[in-house]
Scaffold this motif. Structure first.
Motif, mmCIF file in Angstrom:
data_model
loop_
_atom_site.group_PDB
_atom_site.id
_atom_site.type_symbol
_atom_site.label_atom_id
_atom_site.label_comp_id
_atom_site.label_asym_id
_atom_site.label_seq_id
_atom_site.Cartn_x
_atom_site.Cartn_y
_atom_site.Cartn_z
ATOM 1 N N ILE A 83 80.472 61.343 -0.969
ATOM 2 C CA ILE A 83 79.398 61.480 0.021
ATOM 3 C C ILE A 83 78.234 60.608 -0.412
ATOM 4 O O ILE A 83 77.676 60.793 -1.500
ATOM 5 N N GLY A 84 77.858 59.669 0.430
ATOM 6 C CA GLY A 84 76.725 58.799 0.136
ATOM 7 C C GLY A 84 76.880 58.053 -1.174
ATOM 8 O O GLY A 84 75.918 57.905 -1.921
ATOM 9 N N GLY A 85 78.112 57.616 -1.471
ATOM 10 C CA GLY A 85 78.349 56.851 -2.681
ATOM 11 C C GLY A 85 78.561 57.690 -3.915
ATOM 12 O O GLY A 85 78.893 57.170 -4.970
ATOM 13 N N HIS A 86 78.346 59.020 -3.797
ATOM 14 C CA HIS A 86 78.561 59.892 -4.952
ATOM 15 C C HIS A 86 79.923 60.558 -4.850
ATOM 16 O O HIS A 86 80.301 61.057 -3.795
#
Lengths: 240, 133
Positions: A83-86
């Motif tokens: 999610i969102g690069g994480h």
């Protein structure tokens, strides 16, 4: 006579507590569950049988996982989302858990307002419960889709022991079915509450007893049980 | 005696609504399970905290006996809160509580049997599948 008049109609003498109470209730040659209606007792007995069904599923999962020589896929990684690069492990399952617990909270409050004969609040809280339940099923559908796209099948998966897929689809599928039926019944009962069936004593499914909001509590028992089963699935299948 | 009781019912419409049930279920249960809303909110909060804790066990990647004991501890606490407060088992008579809560405990016997069984299966698989002859 004056003393008799003060007594509530239908009130029975005080009953023993503790072990003596259990012995007295069960050996009374009458109904064993003294202050529980048949509807509630039968829901509890149904939930007990359902407990055994889910126990058997979790046991077969345990047996498969313990006896296989192939490594078991790591659920923490399998159910991770980016999610969102994480890259967050198990995040979807955590959100699903919070959604289901919240639905249990709103259901408990709906039962409470039902006994206070607050029709509007009861119906609204039941509908919120149903909405959260539907959200849970939706997230489960998303999870299934994601795993199927990644190649998980009941007979194989890309990461390890083949039994992972069959256990996963069986256990979460059966639980999701329970949630789905719960949502359907929640909406049905909420509609009756909203319409005032329990106040007017309108004839129909579960509503023939006038002024009795106990069916909301019985519905709540089922719903909390669905949440309860998820607690065990979360611990044994996702965290283990 | 009966006349007096009927007279009382007529005076109190709210009682009359419950009269049928009161006879069947006893007056103690007449108003149903009435508890303050705050109790449910507190339990709700605890369930959130306990769920967050069990999630953090996985998030921080704890392993070994610490992991299993924490997972089982949080699981049992959550299950206990749901059954006792949300399902009102804490306020039911013991005759019902024991009838419902004791049978699932016997599942542990089944668990023990299947642990033996699967260790045996595992041993046989290791002996006959893994070693090239």
């Amino acid at each position: 006579m004056a003393e008799t008049a003060l007594t509530n109609p239908g009130e029975s003498p005080a009953r023993a507590a503790g072990w003596q109470g259990i012995a007295a209730d069960w050996s009374s040659d009458q109904r064993a569950f003294k202050n529980v209606s048949w509807g509630k007792a039968m829901m509890w007995i149904f939930l007990l049988s359902d407990t055994f069904i889910f126990s058997c599923f979790l046991l077969s999962y345990m047996t498969a996982r313990m006896s296989t020589t192939v490594p078991w896929p790591n659920p923490s990684e399998v159910f991770a989302l980016t999610i969102g690069g994480h890259h967050i492990p198990l995040i979807l399952i955590a959100i699903m858990t919070f959604v289901l617990i919240s639905s249990s909270g709103t259901m408990a409050m709906a039962v409470n307002f039902g006994y206070r004969r607050d029709r509007t609040k009861t119906a609204v809280l039941m509908l919120v419960t149903a909405a959260l339940g539907a959200m849970f099923v939706g997230m489960q559908a998303f999870e299934w889709t994601k795993l199927i796209m990644e190649g998980v099948r009941p007979w194989e998966n890309p990461w390890g022991a083949a039994q992972f897929g069959s256990s996963f689809f069986m256990i979460t599928g059966f639980h999701g079915t329970h949630v789905t039926f719960g949502v359907i019944f929640l909406v049905a009962i909420a509609r009756k509450v909203w319409r005032g069936d329990f106040d007017h004593g309108r004839r129909g499914f579960f509503t023939s007893r006038k002024g009795n909001y106990e069916i909301v509590e019985i519905m709540g028992l089922y719903w909390h049980f669905v949440d309860l089963v998820w607690v065990f699935i979360f611990a044994f299948f996702y965290l283990w | 005696m009966t006349n007096v009781a009927v007279h009382l019912e007529a005076q109190q419409p709210s009682l009359q609504a419950h009269a049928h049930d009161a006879i069947a279920t006893g007056a103690a249960h007449e108003k149903g399970q009435q508890h303050p809303i705050k109790l449910y909110l507190v339990v709700w909060g605890w369930l959130f905290v306990l769920s967050a804790c069990s999630y953090l066990v996985d998030y921080f990647g704890l392993q070994g006996y610490l992991r299993w004991s924490l997972i089982l501890l949080f699981m049992m606490l959550k299950a206990g809160l749901i059954v006792a407060v949300f399902m009102h088992m804490a306020w039911e008579r013991l005759a019902l509580a024991y009838a419902i809560l004791l049978p699932p405990v016997l599942v542990l016997v089944f668990v023990a049997i299947m642990v033996f069984e699967s260790e045996y299966t595992h041993l046989i698989r290791v002996l006959f599948f893994a070693s090239p002859t």
